[in-house]
Design a protein around this motif. Structure first.
Motif, PDB file in Angstrom:
ATOM      1  N   ALA A   1      26.549  10.690 -16.844  1.00 30.72           N
ATOM      2  CA  ALA A   1      26.250  11.978 -17.545  1.00 30.72           C
ATOM      3  C   ALA A   1      26.298  11.514 -19.071  1.00 30.72           C
ATOM      4  CB  ALA A   1      27.294  13.298 -17.297  1.00 30.72           C
ATOM      5  N   CYS A   2      26.901  10.902 -19.338  1.00 25.07           N
ATOM      6  CA  CYS A   2      27.409  10.549 -20.968  1.00 25.07           C
ATOM      7  C   CYS A   2      26.177   9.467 -21.360  1.00 25.07           C
ATOM      8  CB  CYS A   2      28.691  10.440 -21.486  1.00 25.07           C
ATOM      9  SG  CYS A   2      29.844  11.730 -21.235  1.00 25.07           S
ATOM     10  N   LEU A   3      25.878   8.640 -20.330  1.00 26.29           N
ATOM     11  CA  LEU A   3      25.320   7.383 -20.695  1.00 26.29           C
ATOM     12  C   LEU A   3      23.718   7.725 -20.764  1.00 26.29           C
ATOM     13  CD1 LEU A   3      24.877   4.450 -21.417  1.00 26.29           C
ATOM     14  CD2 LEU A   3      24.894   3.928 -19.075  1.00 26.29           C
ATOM     15  N   LEU A   4      23.242   8.591 -19.634  1.00 27.02           N
ATOM     16  CA  LEU A   4      21.934   8.515 -19.478  1.00 27.02           C
ATOM     17  C   LEU A   4      20.960   9.932 -19.826  1.00 27.02           C
ATOM     18  CD1 LEU A   4      21.994   7.341 -15.738  1.00 27.02           C
ATOM     19  CD2 LEU A   4      21.607   5.942 -17.792  1.00 27.02           C
ATOM     20  N   ARG A   5      19.737   9.695 -19.835  1.00 25.46           N
ATOM     21  CA  ARG A   5      19.252  11.084 -20.395  1.00 25.46           C
ATOM     22  C   ARG A   5      18.438  11.845 -19.341  1.00 25.46           C
ATOM     23  NH1 ARG A   5      16.693   8.503 -25.861  1.00 25.46           N
ATOM     24  NH2 ARG A   5      18.633   8.401 -27.183  1.00 25.46           N
TER      25      ARG A   5
ATOM     26  N   VAL B   1      29.002   2.190 -24.643  1.00 28.45           N
ATOM     27  CA  VAL B   1      28.062   1.251 -24.201  1.00 28.45           C
ATOM     28  C   VAL B   1      26.946   1.777 -25.265  1.00 28.45           C
ATOM     29  CG1 VAL B   1      26.302   0.974 -22.387  1.00 28.45           C
ATOM     30  CG2 VAL B   1      28.935   1.032 -21.841  1.00 28.45           C
ATOM     31  N   ARG B   2      26.599   2.953 -25.203  1.00 28.29           N
ATOM     32  CA  ARG B   2      25.391   3.394 -26.318  1.00 28.29           C
ATOM     33  C   ARG B   2      25.404   2.714 -27.477  1.00 28.29           C
ATOM     34  NH1 ARG B   2      25.312   9.741 -25.283  1.00 28.29           N
ATOM     35  NH2 ARG B   2      24.364   9.535 -27.389  1.00 28.29           N
ATOM     36  N   GLU B   3      26.730   2.595 -28.152  1.00 26.04           N
ATOM     37  CA  GLU B   3      26.661   2.073 -29.577  1.00 26.04           C
ATOM     38  C   GLU B   3      26.349   0.745 -29.428  1.00 26.04           C
ATOM     39  OE1 GLU B   3      30.681   2.847 -30.392  1.00 26.04           O
ATOM     40  OE2 GLU B   3      30.434   4.998 -31.125  1.00 26.04           O
ATOM     41  N   ALA B   4      26.830   0.041 -28.331  1.00 24.66           N
ATOM     42  CA  ALA B   4      26.739  -1.434 -28.364  1.00 24.66           C
ATOM     43  C   ALA B   4      25.028  -1.632 -28.221  1.00 24.66           C
ATOM     44  CB  ALA B   4      27.212  -2.153 -27.030  1.00 24.66           C
ATOM     45  N   MET B   5      24.408  -0.769 -27.671  1.00 24.84           N
ATOM     46  CA  MET B   5      22.748  -0.813 -27.446  1.00 24.84           C
ATOM     47  C   MET B   5      22.105  -0.482 -28.776  1.00 24.84           C
ATOM     48  SD  MET B   5      22.479   1.235 -23.903  1.00 24.84           S
ATOM     49  CE  MET B   5      20.892   1.309 -23.954  1.00 24.84           C
ATOM     50  N   GLY B   6      22.815   0.050 -29.729  1.00 27.03           N
ATOM     51  CA  GLY B   6      22.307   0.405 -31.099  1.00 27.03           C
ATOM     52  C   GLY B   6      22.149   1.760 -31.085  1.00 27.03           C
ATOM     53  N   ASP B   7      22.689   2.787 -30.201  1.00 23.65           N
ATOM     54  CA  ASP B   7      22.476   4.164 -30.384  1.00 23.65           C
ATOM     55  C   ASP B   7      23.334   4.879 -31.480  1.00 23.65           C
ATOM     56  OD1 ASP B   7      21.903   6.679 -29.908  1.00 23.65           O
ATOM     57  OD2 ASP B   7      22.300   6.828 -27.659  1.00 23.65           O
ATOM     58  N   THR B   8      22.783   5.264 -32.615  1.00 21.28           N
ATOM     59  CA  THR B   8      23.428   5.758 -33.853  1.00 21.28           C
ATOM     60  C   THR B   8      23.892   7.214 -33.476  1.00 21.28           C
ATOM     61  OG1 THR B   8      21.182   6.647 -34.653  1.00 21.28           O
ATOM     62  CG2 THR B   8      22.310   4.217 -35.390  1.00 21.28           C
ATOM     63  N   THR B   9      23.350   7.840 -32.285  1.00 15.29           N
ATOM     64  CA  THR B   9      23.577   9.042 -31.949  1.00 15.29           C
ATOM     65  C   THR B   9      24.870   9.179 -31.118  1.00 15.29           C
ATOM     66  OG1 THR B   9      22.172   9.298 -29.980  1.00 15.29           O
ATOM     67  CG2 THR B   9      21.155   9.577 -32.267  1.00 15.29           C
ATOM     68  N   ALA B  10      25.417   8.283 -30.733  1.00 16.79           N
ATOM     69  CA  ALA B  10      26.671   8.313 -29.791  1.00 16.79           C
ATOM     70  C   ALA B  10      27.750   8.600 -30.491  1.00 16.79           C
ATOM     71  CB  ALA B  10      26.691   6.907 -29.414  1.00 16.79           C
TER      72      ALA B  10
END
Length: 334
Positions: free
Chosen positions: A145-149, A319-328
């Motif tokens: 739920a917190c990873l996917l869109r 994991v989102r931060e590791a992917m470069g997601d700055t909105t995490a």
């Protein structure tokens, strides 16, 4: 001096003789019992052979149906199963070097696509057999739920159900025993449960079934699976574009999965693209979250469940931060 006289017979002599004959039980001769036992034994053997013939006929019909399904679904399910099991065992053997394919993610953001998901402990993925067994306990959680869109339906909003046939077309009876549209990512435990009819274990059970009742139960289960689960599983597996795997590393004192997920621990996360088997992401991060906001006085079980959600969501944000997601950002689990 007179001698004693024998007692006089009362009534007619013929009546007396008939009464005396009745008092003497006459058993049938030994030959009668021998022939009777022989007839009963032959009858029992003939009935057993007839029953076995009926069972074998039903078994052959069921196996023929199973082989037809295997021919249709096996080429789609078995190669995918072998690939995901291989990736699972590989990640369980070691976290390996960190990998984040940012170039691939720019053109192919799996977070918005359909996929399949599995979450196990590292010690539950020691062999193919262990993966297949323990996958039956894999559940969806706050991590996805917190990873996917992908927008998913509320799993508790639908009508109560016991089987998928109780639900409208296009819906299935989910883990909460509610009718719901299929959620993404597709939990691999459902695929293992559904495709069990293609497994060697199911074939052995059908071949070893020695009673009509056992064979009827297998046939009934097979019919339910074909009618309710296979069409849905086949469609979702065909649509899946990635495999998302989470392996939780054990910590001292956490003796079961619930205790582990409620305790800060390290976890390995991997993503593979199913179209070409390309590894897109492989990271090792800590699953440790803090509950934000007030925590009113509630039962201990509720607080433990919220802590498990917080840990899983924190892992997803890492994991989102590791992917470069700055909105995490840290979010309070619901």
């Amino acid at each position: 001096m007179s001698s004693e006289q024998p007692p006089r017979e009362r009534g007619l002599p013929s009546v007396y003789k008939a009464r005396e004959a009745r008092t003497k039980m006459r058993w049938p001769p030994a030959k009668f019992w021998g022939y009777t036992a022989l007839v009963l034994a032959v009858s029992a053997i003939l009935h057993w052979k007839w029953s076995q013939g009926q069972i074998e006929s039903a078994r052959q019909k069921l196996m023929a149906r199973q082989r037809a399904v295997a021919v249709e679904l096996g080429p789609r399910w078995i190669p995918m199963r072998e690939r995901v099991e291989g990736w699972t065992l590989e990640l369980a053997r070691g976290a390996g070097p960190e990998l984040v394919d940012r170039e691939a993610l720019k053109a192919w953001n799996f977070r918005e696509l359909a996929g399949i998901y599995l979450r196990l402990r590292v010690d539950e993925a020691t062999s193919v057999e262990a993966v297949r067994k323990n996958a039956q306990q894999s559940l969806r959680d706050a991590f996805t739920a917190c990873l996917l869109r992908v927008p998913n339906p509320n799993p508790l909003a639908g009508a109560e159900c016991k089987r998928t046939r109780d639900c409208p077309a296009g819906e299935y009876c989910n883990e909460a025993e509610r009718c719901s549209r299929p959620a993404q990512p597709f939990n691999l435990r459902v695929a293992y449960r559904t495709m069990h009819v293609l497994s060697d274990e199911w074939v052995r059970d059908a071949q070893d079934a020695s009673s009509e009742l056992r064979l009827r139960l297998l046939e009934s289960s097979f019919d339910d699976t074909m009618r309710d689960d296979v069409p849905l599983a086949a469609e979702l597996l065909t649509r899946a574009q990635y495999y998302l795997l989470v392996l939780d590393e054990p910590v001292e004192g956490a003796t079961n999965t619930e205790a582990l997920l409620g305790t800060p621990h390290m976890a390995r996360v991997g993503v593979w693209r199913l179209s070409d088997g390309k590894p897109i992401l492989r990271v090792r991060r800590e699953a440790s979250g803090n509950l934000i906001g007030g925590t009113p006085s509630v039962e201990g079980g509720v607080l433990e469940a919220r802590q498990r959600q917080a840990n899983s969501c924190a892992l997803a944000l890492s994991v989102r931060e590791a992917m470069g997601d700055t909105t995490a950002a840290v979010a309070e689990p619901q």
